[in-house]
Scaffold this active site. Structure first.
Site: not given
Ligand code: PLP
Length: 407
Positions: A149, A234, A263
């Site tokens: 994700f 990520d 976040k």
């Molecule tokens: N990458 C990871 C590992 C995430 O858990 C998330 C969101 O949960 C994102 C990217 C995307 O972040 P955003 O919702 O701020 O676009």
């Protein structure tokens, strides 16, 4: 505008109805209408208090409305909020230096949402492949993991394996090789001369806090080095203290070539994200080829700067490690027949239920009735991720509630 409560409907019911009537139905939230946040606590419009065990998917690691971050936000809002990067501002350079010195990366590129940081990273990986590695254009490939994700943009959902994410939003961007998560052999088999990078989450959060086998990240680092491709991780959800280290990759003593964060970079006060990388990777960006109107704006920088200070000065990373060990011991000691597996890293846990226990959502609803808010993920897993400022007694109270609903 809120409508007046009509008939016998409560304010919560009225607001929920308003949301359902006027909003897109792209979420399935728990029916709790929050109006106030403080530390680990949320208060709803009827004045009920709940302990927050989701922390806005780890954005609120520093606790809701941390006074110091709020103060920074308000002070900066009074002075200067946005210039765009067409002009320079005096909050941006100090944040870049603070971020790089804290994380050990050479350079930072600021964006807003986590998905934008990931898009930035994907562009950097591809451009590095063409400009530095010499991959023929446009053949660059990125190796990614099943169950990933990384956000909701069309390119990102295009390499998701979750049917909800892909949802007939195609056609999708080519250039991704999807392999099983945790399987080093599969990664090696997917690497070829056109491979730009391996790009994975060090722990898969949305997939249910899936922790890969020990040695996986070290193995990825080794593969990337041997095949001259990048390793980019990520850490939008796993980063900035959640797992008991500043970054989850530190658990294996490696360093990736780049990392995405978001976040908790703002402590939940404002959308701020970043791609951090080595100079060799970041130097692929030249003026005009990438950006965002709000990326690196003064308000974002002031908030992120205060959020990082709170993380360091309140020793939240160390706190997550210590309390995480306690959480793990408590979860493993729960008296219940309903749990298949408990996965814990720091203050982050996936409690996976047995098939026979049924889906996780009814348990989350039962927890809500007991004053604890958490979210099911992938049907069978209850994900736990409280703000890192949580007190040990609060953590104990929460596990007591969980044990009671799972009894
Ligand atoms: N990458 C990871 C590992 C995430 O858990 C998330 C969101 O949960 C994102 C990217 C995307 O972040 P955003 O919702 O701020 O676009």
């Amino acid at each position: 505008m809120r409508e007046a409560t009509t008939g016998t409907a409560t304010l919560s019911e009225t607001l929920i109805e308003q949301e359902e009537r006027w909003g897109a139905h792209n979420y399935h939230p728990l029916d709790v209408v929050c109006t106030k946040g403080e530390g680990v606590w949320l208060t709803d419009v009827e004045g009920r208090r709940y302990m927050d065990f989701l922390a806005a998917y780890s954005a609120v690691n520093q606790g809701h409305n941390h006074p110091r971050i709020v103060e920074a936000l308000v002070a900066q809002a009074r002075t200067l909020a946005l210039t765009s990067r067409a002009f320079r501002n005096d909050a941006f350079p100090p944040l870049l230096e603070k971020l790089c010195r804290l994380t050990g990366f050479d350079k930072a590129l600021l964006m807003n949402s986590g998905a934008e940081a990931v898009e930035t990273a994907l562009k950097a990986m591809r451009k590095w492949a063409y400009d530095v590695k010499g991959v023929p254009y446009p053949q660059a490939e990125i190796v990614v993991a099943e169950g990933n994700f990384h956000g909701r943009t069309t390119t990102i959902v295009g390499f998701s394996t979750d049917p909800d994410s892909t949802s007939r939003f195609g056609p999708f961007t080519p250039g991704f090789r999807i392999v099983p998560y945790g399987d080093l052999r599969a990664v090696e088999a997917a690497i070829g001369p056109s491979t730009a990078a391996i790009f994975v989450e060090p722990i898969q959060g949305e997939a249910g806090v899936l922790i890969p086998p020990a040695g996986y990240l070290r193995g990825l680092r080794d593969l990337a080095d041997r095949h001259r491709c990048l390793l980019v991780l990520d850490e939008v959800q796993s980063g900035l203290g959640r797992t008991g280290k500043l970054f989850a990759f530190e658990h294996e003593g490696i360093r990736p070539d780049g990392v995405t964060i978001g976040k908790a970079l703002s402590g939940g006060l404002y959308p701020v994200s970043a791609f951090l990388a080595s100079k060799a990777v970041m130097d692929v960006f030249t003026p005009g080829i990438h950006g965002s109107t709000y990326g690196g704006n003064p308000l974002a920088c002031a908030v992120a700067s205060a959020a990082l200070d709170v993380l360091v000065e309140e020793k939240l990373v160390e706190r997550a490690a210590t309390l995480g060990a306690h959480l793990e011991a408590r979860l493993r000691g729960m008296k219940t027949e309903k749990v298949e597996e408990v996965r814990v890293r720091g203050l982050w846990a996936g409690v996976q239920l047995r098939e026979s226990a049924g889906p996780a959502r009814p348990y989350c609803l039962a927890l809500k009735e007991r004053g604890m808010l958490c979210k099911d993920t992938h049907a069978q897993t209850i994900r736990l991720a409280p703000p890192l400022v949580i007190a040990r007694e609060e953590l104990d109270w929460a596990v007591d509630q969980l044990e009671a609903v799972l009894a």
